[in-house]
Design a protein around this motif. Structure first.
Motif, short mmCIF file in Angstrom:
data_model
loop_
_atom_site.label_atom_id
_atom_site.label_comp_id
_atom_site.label_asym_id
_atom_site.label_seq_id
_atom_site.Cartn_x
_atom_site.Cartn_y
_atom_site.Cartn_z
N GLY A 67 16.90 75.20 5.28
CA GLY A 67 18.15 74.52 4.94
C GLY A 67 18.19 73.03 5.18
N GLY A 68 17.47 72.53 6.15
CA GLY A 68 17.43 71.09 6.35
C GLY A 68 18.35 70.59 7.44
N SER A 69 18.29 69.28 7.66
CA SER A 69 18.96 68.66 8.80
C SER A 69 20.24 67.90 8.47
CB SER A 69 18.00 67.70 9.50
OG SER A 69 17.71 66.59 8.66
N ALA A 70 20.71 67.94 7.23
CA ALA A 70 21.83 67.07 6.82
C ALA A 70 23.07 67.23 7.69
CB ALA A 70 22.17 67.32 5.36
N ILE A 71 23.49 68.46 7.95
CA ILE A 71 24.70 68.68 8.75
C ILE A 71 24.46 68.29 10.20
CG2 ILE A 71 26.32 70.43 9.58
CD1 ILE A 71 25.94 71.84 6.86
N LEU A 72 23.29 68.61 10.72
CA LEU A 72 22.94 68.21 12.09
C LEU A 72 22.96 66.69 12.22
CD1 LEU A 72 19.99 70.66 12.75
CD2 LEU A 72 22.21 70.70 13.90
N ASP A 73 22.37 66.00 11.24
CA ASP A 73 22.35 64.54 11.26
C ASP A 73 23.77 63.99 11.33
OD1 ASP A 73 19.56 64.48 11.05
OD2 ASP A 73 19.61 64.35 8.87
N TRP A 74 24.63 64.55 10.53
CA TRP A 74 26.02 64.09 10.48
C TRP A 74 26.73 64.38 11.80
CZ3 TRP A 74 30.59 67.13 10.39
CH2 TRP A 74 31.74 66.38 10.18
N ARG A 75 26.55 65.60 12.34
CA ARG A 75 27.23 65.98 13.59
C ARG A 75 26.74 65.16 14.78
NH1 ARG A 75 30.41 71.06 13.51
NH2 ARG A 75 30.50 70.72 15.73
N ALA A 76 25.47 64.83 14.79
CA ALA A 76 24.91 64.08 15.91
C ALA A 76 25.03 62.57 15.72
CB ALA A 76 23.43 64.44 16.11
N GLY A 77 25.46 62.15 14.54
CA GLY A 77 25.56 60.73 14.26
C GLY A 77 24.21 60.06 14.14
N SER A 78 23.23 60.82 13.67
CA SER A 78 21.88 60.27 13.56
C SER A 78 21.35 60.35 12.14
CB SER A 78 20.93 61.02 14.51
OG SER A 78 20.81 62.37 14.12
N ARG A 91 12.42 66.80 7.30
CA ARG A 91 13.83 67.17 7.53
C ARG A 91 14.23 68.44 6.79
NH1 ARG A 91 16.87 63.49 10.07
NH2 ARG A 91 15.96 61.46 10.44
N THR A 92 13.55 68.74 5.69
CA THR A 92 13.89 69.96 4.93
C THR A 92 13.50 71.22 5.68
OG1 THR A 92 11.78 69.96 3.73
CG2 THR A 92 13.62 68.76 2.72
N TRP A 93 12.61 71.11 6.67
CA TRP A 93 12.18 72.28 7.44
C TRP A 93 12.98 72.49 8.72
CZ3 TRP A 93 9.55 76.20 5.77
CH2 TRP A 93 8.79 76.04 4.62
N VAL A 94 13.96 71.63 8.97
CA VAL A 94 14.80 71.79 10.16
C VAL A 94 15.78 72.95 9.91
CG1 VAL A 94 16.55 70.70 11.63
CG2 VAL A 94 14.59 69.37 10.79
N ASP A 95 15.90 73.81 10.89
CA ASP A 95 16.83 74.95 10.81
C ASP A 95 18.04 74.66 11.70
OD1 ASP A 95 18.08 77.54 11.62
OD2 ASP A 95 16.55 78.36 10.29
N GLU A 96 19.19 74.53 11.08
CA GLU A 96 20.42 74.18 11.79
C GLU A 96 20.76 75.17 12.89
OE1 GLU A 96 24.96 74.76 10.47
OE2 GLU A 96 23.84 73.36 9.21
N VAL A 97 20.64 76.46 12.62
CA VAL A 97 20.98 77.48 13.61
C VAL A 97 19.99 77.44 14.78
CG1 VAL A 97 21.26 79.96 14.03
CG2 VAL A 97 22.11 78.95 11.90
N VAL A 98 18.72 77.30 14.48
CA VAL A 98 17.70 77.24 15.52
C VAL A 98 17.95 76.04 16.43
CG1 VAL A 98 15.23 76.84 15.96
CG2 VAL A 98 15.94 78.54 14.26
N VAL A 99 18.26 74.89 15.87
CA VAL A 99 18.53 73.70 16.68
C VAL A 99 19.78 73.90 17.52
CG1 VAL A 99 19.13 71.24 16.61
CG2 VAL A 99 17.31 72.12 15.13
N SER A 100 20.82 74.49 16.95
CA SER A 100 22.05 74.75 17.69
C SER A 100 21.79 75.70 18.86
CB SER A 100 23.11 75.33 16.76
OG SER A 100 24.29 75.63 17.48
N TRP A 101 21.05 76.76 18.59
CA TRP A 101 20.74 77.71 19.66
C TRP A 101 19.87 77.06 20.73
CZ3 TRP A 101 19.41 83.04 16.99
CH2 TRP A 101 20.55 83.54 16.37
#
Length: 192
Positions: A67-78, A91-101
């Motif tokens: 899914g990628g990092s777009a939402i994470l980038d936005w939430r973290a301000g990065s 960035r396309t290989w970043v998993d939002e749920v995995v990073v959150s967990w």
């Protein structure tokens, strides 16, 4: 349990890279940075193995992408200046749920212990043949920096383990992790 499936390698690598960049442990190419990145990798690995518990799950994420990092980038301000620039394809290989967990595991030692215990419980029992050079401590020892960081680890990961700084990321999918680890009853709401 997928465990060390090579299909999860791109997800683990990219998600670790994202987390270590969003919450840096020092200048690149320093011991401090490396120690923080090792802790991020251990948390990401546990989270990925929990998220994709079978070989089939790992293979499907390798095919479909996480899914990628777009939402994470936005939430973290990065947010990157240009996410489509050369060198930003990871960035396309970043998993939002995995990073959150992983953020949840880094911020909460008891939850990290539950996560590692769940991974251990789900892994196949190794055969009983003696190994020529057996590891001491087995799998939990592989997650020592996540479960029992020493003073140097804690200093290196001051940002990476700070609950308030991690909250925007951890809160995204915390409820799913608590449910998965049967940890909901351990959480009491704060008095209003």
């Amino acid at each position: 349990m997928a465990g060390p499936s090579t299909a999860l390698s791109p997800v683990i690598a990219a998600s670790t890279h994202w987390l270590a960049r969003a919450y840096p442990g020092g200048e690149a190419n320093t011991v401090t940075h490396t120690l923080a990145e090792l802790q991020a990798r251990q948390a990401i690995t546990v989270a990925a193995w929990l998220r994709y518990p079978t070989e089939i799950d790992a293979a499907l994420v390798a095919i479909a992408g996480p899914g990628g990092s777009a939402i994470l980038d936005w939430r973290a301000g990065s947010e990157p200046e240009d996410e489509f620039a050369d060198g930003e394809g990871w960035r396309t290989w970043v998993d939002e749920v995995v990073v959150s967990w992983a953020a949840c595991l880094l911020a909460d030692p008891m939850l990290a212990r539950r996560g590692v215990d769940a991974v251990i419980a789900a892994m196949p029992v190794p055969d009983q043949r003696p190994r020529p050079h057996g590891r001491r401590g087995g799998l939990p020892n592989e997650f020592r920096r996540l479960l029992q960081p020493d003073a140097r680890d804690r200093e290196a990961a001051a940002l990476l383990r700070h609950p308030d700084l991690l909250e925007p990321i951890a809160a995204m999918h915390r409820d799913q992790l608590l449910y998965l680890l049967d940890a909901e009853q351990d959480r009491t709401p704060l008095a209003a």
